[in-house]
Design a protein around this motif. Structure first.
Motif, PDB file in Angstrom:
ATOM      1  N   CYS A 101      22.625  42.910  23.450  1.00 50.57           N
ATOM      2  CA  CYS A 101      22.091  42.613  22.109  1.00 50.57           C
ATOM      3  C   CYS A 101      23.241  42.502  21.119  1.00 50.57           C
ATOM      4  O   CYS A 101      24.106  43.383  21.049  1.00 50.57           O
ATOM      5  CB  CYS A 101      21.115  43.713  21.661  1.00 50.57           C
ATOM      6  N   TRP A 102      23.265  41.407  20.408  1.00 47.51           N
ATOM      7  CA  TRP A 102      24.257  41.221  19.344  1.00 47.51           C
ATOM      8  C   TRP A 102      24.087  42.343  18.325  1.00 47.51           C
ATOM      9  O   TRP A 102      22.961  42.720  17.999  1.00 47.51           O
ATOM     10  CB  TRP A 102      24.029  39.854  18.686  1.00 47.51           C
ATOM     11  N   THR A 103      25.188  42.858  17.805  1.00 46.70           N
ATOM     12  CA  THR A 103      25.140  44.023  16.905  1.00 46.70           C
ATOM     13  C   THR A 103      25.849  43.670  15.603  1.00 46.70           C
ATOM     14  O   THR A 103      27.054  43.893  15.461  1.00 46.70           O
ATOM     15  CB  THR A 103      25.841  45.223  17.579  1.00 46.70           C
ATOM     16  N   HIS A 104      25.084  43.127  14.683  1.00 45.96           N
ATOM     17  CA  HIS A 104      25.710  42.594  13.482  1.00 45.96           C
ATOM     18  C   HIS A 104      26.254  43.662  12.549  1.00 45.96           C
ATOM     19  O   HIS A 104      27.185  43.426  11.780  1.00 45.96           O
ATOM     20  CB  HIS A 104      24.712  41.699  12.743  1.00 45.96           C
ATOM     21  N   ALA A 105      25.641  44.870  12.638  1.00 43.99           N
ATOM     22  CA  ALA A 105      26.052  45.956  11.740  1.00 43.99           C
ATOM     23  C   ALA A 105      27.556  46.199  11.834  1.00 43.99           C
ATOM     24  O   ALA A 105      28.197  46.567  10.850  1.00 43.99           O
ATOM     25  CB  ALA A 105      25.294  47.230  12.090  1.00 43.99           C
TER      26      ALA A 105
ATOM     27  N   PHE B  51      23.673  49.155   7.455  1.00 43.95           N
ATOM     28  CA  PHE B  51      22.287  48.685   7.299  1.00 43.95           C
ATOM     29  C   PHE B  51      21.637  49.410   6.119  1.00 43.95           C
ATOM     30  O   PHE B  51      20.977  48.810   5.293  1.00 43.95           O
ATOM     31  CB  PHE B  51      21.480  48.957   8.577  1.00 43.95           C
TER      32      PHE B  51
ATOM     33  N   PRO C 193      10.729  35.882  22.249  1.00 37.85           N
ATOM     34  CA  PRO C 193      10.034  35.677  20.971  1.00 37.85           C
ATOM     35  C   PRO C 193       9.776  34.173  20.810  1.00 37.85           C
ATOM     36  O   PRO C 193      10.370  33.374  21.532  1.00 37.85           O
ATOM     37  CB  PRO C 193      11.032  36.200  19.937  1.00 37.85           C
TER      38      PRO C 193
ATOM     39  N   TYR D 116      21.192  50.935  19.907  1.00 32.78           N
ATOM     40  CA  TYR D 116      20.093  51.148  20.862  1.00 32.78           C
ATOM     41  C   TYR D 116      20.500  52.060  22.020  1.00 32.78           C
ATOM     42  O   TYR D 116      20.030  51.907  23.139  1.00 32.78           O
ATOM     43  CB  TYR D 116      19.572  49.795  21.381  1.00 32.78           C
TER      44      TYR D 116
ATOM     45  N   ARG E  66      16.656  46.029  23.695  1.00 31.76           N
ATOM     46  CA  ARG E  66      16.830  47.108  22.705  1.00 31.76           C
ATOM     47  C   ARG E  66      16.436  48.477  23.233  1.00 31.76           C
ATOM     48  O   ARG E  66      16.294  49.419  22.459  1.00 31.76           O
ATOM     49  CB  ARG E  66      16.049  46.750  21.435  1.00 31.76           C
TER      50      ARG E  66
ATOM     51  N   LYS F  17      10.021  30.497  20.248  1.00 36.18           N
ATOM     52  CA  LYS F  17      11.191  29.614  20.112  1.00 36.18           C
ATOM     53  C   LYS F  17      10.699  28.273  19.574  1.00 36.18           C
ATOM     54  O   LYS F  17       9.722  27.714  20.105  1.00 36.18           O
ATOM     55  CB  LYS F  17      11.878  29.425  21.469  1.00 36.18           C
TER      56      LYS F  17
ATOM     57  N   ARG G 196      17.762  35.304  29.478  1.00 33.85           N
ATOM     58  CA  ARG G 196      18.475  36.236  28.588  1.00 33.85           C
ATOM     59  C   ARG G 196      17.610  36.611  27.390  1.00 33.85           C
ATOM     60  O   ARG G 196      17.018  35.757  26.771  1.00 33.85           O
ATOM     61  CB  ARG G 196      19.779  35.603  28.070  1.00 33.85           C
ATOM     62  N   ARG G 197      17.538  37.895  27.131  1.00 31.38           N
ATOM     63  CA  ARG G 197      16.797  38.384  25.963  1.00 31.38           C
ATOM     64  C   ARG G 197      17.638  39.431  25.258  1.00 31.38           C
ATOM     65  O   ARG G 197      18.472  40.094  25.875  1.00 31.38           O
ATOM     66  CB  ARG G 197      15.478  39.084  26.363  1.00 31.38           C
ATOM     67  N   SER G 198      17.383  39.609  23.982  1.00 32.96           N
ATOM     68  CA  SER G 198      17.996  40.733  23.272  1.00 32.96           C
ATOM     69  C   SER G 198      17.273  41.989  23.710  1.00 32.96           C
ATOM     70  O   SER G 198      16.075  42.133  23.457  1.00 32.96           O
ATOM     71  CB  SER G 198      17.873  40.547  21.762  1.00 32.96           C
TER      72      SER G 198
HETATM   73  C1  LIG Z   1      24.310  36.339  14.521  1.00 36.54           C
HETATM   74  C2  LIG Z   1      23.253  37.242  15.126  1.00 36.54           C
HETATM   75  C3  LIG Z   1      23.064  38.509  14.609  1.00 36.54           C
HETATM   76  C4  LIG Z   1      22.144  39.373  15.208  1.00 36.54           C
HETATM   77  N1  LIG Z   1      22.079  40.655  14.774  1.00 36.54           N
HETATM   78  C5  LIG Z   1      21.273  41.535  15.415  1.00 36.54           C
HETATM   79  C6  LIG Z   1      21.295  42.905  15.082  1.00 36.54           C
HETATM   80  O1  LIG Z   1      22.067  43.364  14.252  1.00 36.54           O
HETATM   81  N2  LIG Z   1      20.446  43.742  15.724  1.00 36.54           N
HETATM   82  C7  LIG Z   1      19.569  43.283  16.677  1.00 36.54           C
HETATM   83  O2  LIG Z   1      18.812  44.081  17.213  1.00 36.54           O
HETATM   84  N3  LIG Z   1      19.555  41.988  17.041  1.00 36.54           N
HETATM   85  C8  LIG Z   1      20.381  41.107  16.451  1.00 36.54           C
HETATM   86  N4  LIG Z   1      20.418  39.803  16.850  1.00 36.54           N
HETATM   87  C9  LIG Z   1      19.543  39.353  17.941  1.00 36.54           C
HETATM   88  C10 LIG Z   1      18.405  38.483  17.414  1.00 36.54           C
HETATM   89  O3  LIG Z   1      17.495  39.284  16.704  1.00 36.54           O
HETATM   90  C11 LIG Z   1      17.741  37.785  18.621  1.00 36.54           C
HETATM   91  O4  LIG Z   1      18.686  36.945  19.239  1.00 36.54           O
HETATM   92  C12 LIG Z   1      16.550  36.939  18.201  1.00 36.54           C
HETATM   93  O5  LIG Z   1      15.512  37.732  17.693  1.00 36.54           O
HETATM   94  C13 LIG Z   1      15.995  36.108  19.381  1.00 36.54           C
HETATM   95  O6  LIG Z   1      15.649  36.938  20.479  1.00 36.54           O
HETATM   96  P1  LIG Z   1      16.311  36.721  21.911  1.00 36.54           P
HETATM   97  O7  LIG Z   1      17.787  36.998  21.774  1.00 36.54           O
HETATM   98  O8  LIG Z   1      15.627  37.701  22.812  1.00 36.54           O
HETATM   99  O9  LIG Z   1      16.082  35.299  22.321  1.00 36.54           O
HETATM  100  C14 LIG Z   1      21.340  38.921  16.287  1.00 36.54           C
HETATM  101  C15 LIG Z   1      21.517  37.637  16.791  1.00 36.54           C
HETATM  102  C16 LIG Z   1      22.491  36.824  16.237  1.00 36.54           C
HETATM  103  C17 LIG Z   1      22.724  35.459  16.853  1.00 36.54           C
END
Ligand SMILES: Cc1cc2nc3c(=O)[nH]c(=O)nc-3n(C[C@H](O)[C@H](O)[C@H](O)COP(=O)(O)O)c2cc1C
Length: 188
Positions: A129-133, A68, A177, A89, A15, A179, A11-13
């Motif tokens: 991808c988590w989207t905190h915004a 943001f 990235p 994204y 974009r 770890k 699993r990766r974020s």
């Molecule tokens: C609480 C939280 C908030 C995050 N917010 C964002 C975000 O707003 N935008 C984004 O592109 N990635 C966001 N991420 C993803 C992280 O940047 C990503 O998990 C981290 O760089 C590690 O990469 P990986 O998920 O590929 O292992 C968030 C992750 C978490 C857990």
């Protein structure tokens, strides 16, 4: 390594997404995975809102980007100012997990449910991808009123605790990235 652990490590974020929609079957499986997450006292204080409507996604994205741009974190302002940047994204699906703040541990419950969904998506070949915004925006007065203006409502009293975009990656999964390795203590 078994399939579950290999999915977790893969699993990766993601974009960069293709515009192709996420089908009903995949979405149903991901939601099922979310619903089976653990929750404090099995309260399951969550509600899953899956948005595939392109117009609603566009309106939401525009507004969330402002969270943001108006943030007090320079790094966030900088990414949001980049030309063509989209906080979602351009993914075809967003899932928001809202919860009842009166539950014992709503934020943990919703976050665990979202990780289940992200792992399910990975197992299906999708990215996420988590989207905190989204949470940042909803935390503002302006955000709350815009959510309701654009017709995005959660169950009474709920607040969003987890939001992520999903879709088919337009490129191969990115490399992991760095770890941290040195972050565990084993006490025998
Ligand atoms: C609480 C939280 C908030 C995050 N917010 C964002 C975000 O707003 N935008 C984004 O592109 N990635 C966001 N991420 C993803 C992280 O940047 C990503 O998990 C981290 O760089 C590690 O990469 P990986 O998920 O590929 O292992 C968030 C992750 C978490 C857990």
């Amino acid at each position: 390594m078994n399939e579950t652990i290999s999915t977790i490590l893969r699993r990766r974020s993601v974009r960069v997404y293709r515009p192709d929609p996420v089908g009903q079957t995949e979405l149903a499986e991901m939601l099922e995975a979310g619903r089976y997450a653990p929750s404090a006292m099995n309260q399951q204080p969550w509600h899953f809102t899956a948005i595939r409507n392109p117009e609603l996604l566009r309106k939401l994205e525009e507004n969330c980007r402002s969270a943001f741009l108006e943030s007090n974190v320079e790094a966030l302002r900088e990414v949001a100012r980049q030309e063509g940047f989209s906080v979602f994204y351009k993914a075809p699906l967003m899932v928001i997990i809202s919860g009842d703040p009166g539950a014992l541990a709503a934020q943990y419950d919703c976050t665990l449910a979202m990780e289940n969904m992200m792992l399910a998506a990975t197992s299906l070949g999708m990215g996420s991808c988590w989207t905190h915004a989204l949470m940042m925006f909803h935390a503002t007065e302006k955000g709350k009123s815009i959510f309701s203006e654009i017709g995005l409502r959660f169950p009474e009293g709920h607040q969003p605790y987890a939001a992520a975009v999903f879709g088919w990656p337009a490129e191969p999964y990115p490399e992991a990235p760095p770890k941290k390795a040195d972050c565990s203590t084993i006490i025998d």
